[in-house]
Design an enzyme around this catalytic site. Sequence first.
Site, PDB file in Angstrom:
ATOM      1  N   GLY A 152     -16.010  -0.626  29.513  1.00 14.32           N
ATOM      2  CA  GLY A 152     -14.895   0.111  30.650  1.00 14.32           C
ATOM      3  C   GLY A 152     -15.506   0.771  31.420  1.00 14.32           C
ATOM      4  N   THR A 179     -15.410   4.360  31.494  1.00 14.14           N
ATOM      5  CA  THR A 179     -16.144   5.314  30.880  1.00 14.14           C
ATOM      6  C   THR A 179     -16.772   5.256  29.356  1.00 14.14           C
ATOM      7  OG1 THR A 179     -14.213   6.453  31.613  1.00 14.14           O
ATOM      8  CG2 THR A 179     -15.027   7.629  29.948  1.00 14.14           C
ATOM      9  N   VAL A 219     -17.939   2.157  26.208  1.00 13.84           N
ATOM     10  CA  VAL A 219     -18.290   1.031  25.662  1.00 13.84           C
ATOM     11  C   VAL A 219     -17.708   0.748  24.156  1.00 13.84           C
ATOM     12  CG1 VAL A 219     -19.749  -0.770  24.974  1.00 13.84           C
ATOM     13  CG2 VAL A 219     -20.307   0.464  26.930  1.00 13.84           C
ATOM     14  N   GLY A 272     -10.399  -8.499  38.221  1.00 17.70           N
ATOM     15  CA  GLY A 272     -11.015  -7.835  37.385  1.00 17.70           C
ATOM     16  C   GLY A 272     -11.276  -8.446  35.998  1.00 17.70           C
ATOM     17  N   ASP A 295     -11.598  -7.345  33.101  1.00 11.80           N
ATOM     18  CA  ASP A 295     -10.735  -6.673  32.020  1.00 11.80           C
ATOM     19  C   ASP A 295      -9.408  -6.667  32.100  1.00 11.80           C
ATOM     20  OD1 ASP A 295     -10.818  -5.265  34.818  1.00 11.80           O
ATOM     21  OD2 ASP A 295     -10.787  -3.191  33.625  1.00 11.80           O
TER      22      ASP A 295
END
Length: 264
Positions: free
Chosen positions: A15, A17, A19, A115, A117
């Site tokens: 992500g 910020t 992992v 995205g 994610d």
Amino acid sequence: MTPAPVDTWLLVDAGNTRVKWALADAAAPLGSWLAQGAMAHGLLDTLIAEWQAAQAEQGRVPARVLAANVAGGGVRAAIEGALRVCAPGAALEWFTSLPWRAGVLNGYANPAQLGCDRFAAAIGARALAPGRNIVIANCGTATTVDAVTADGRFIGGMILPGLRLMSGALARNTAQLPQIDAGTVLPPVFADNTHDAILSGCLAAQAGAIGRAVAAHGGATCIISGGAAPLIAPVLAVPARHVDNIVMLGLHAALLAGGMDETC
């Protein structure tokens, strides 16, 4: 001696910020991990040691790796370098947003621009709540609020600054930076100081976006995830199921569903 690759999967969620990763037996049910971990981007040099320790403890080296990355080329290179050391024989797939996968039809105008994610989170939510209208709120660096229909169509969503970004933007002009972490005490709705008023307003904005999405999607089942979820969930005006790392669950669900399928 390094264990031989076995029917084990390594799932990686890189992500903005941190992992996050999980090691799963290929025969295990959704969300059942042999080992898991997370680290900030600045600590990625410890990734090899962490993976080697987990693999030694379990006596397994993954035969397959599925990784989602929204953090850029540097993080991807660090993950690939760690895999060359820890799982050189593993089949690596970088998860991307396809028109169709694991029971979810990607309804984005350009499916590849969604995205990865968010697509993984939609797959995970669909696996947890099949046959229902779903709203997925993933509350991290950014907050994404997405909708999936009961028949598995991802119909779109919204993106807004995450709780920390939103509060930070206000605080830069007030010198009252709220400290936001898992132990933060929730302020009253009508706060009596600037620090708490910023946090109260930002929580209301996050909760309002999620509530608006649930209402627009016919009172859908709401799943909330992400680092800020423990702060946002208690102020929601709609029922919500708190799920740790919905992206990781989506990656797992994608592998459990079998191969990739770009048709429907």
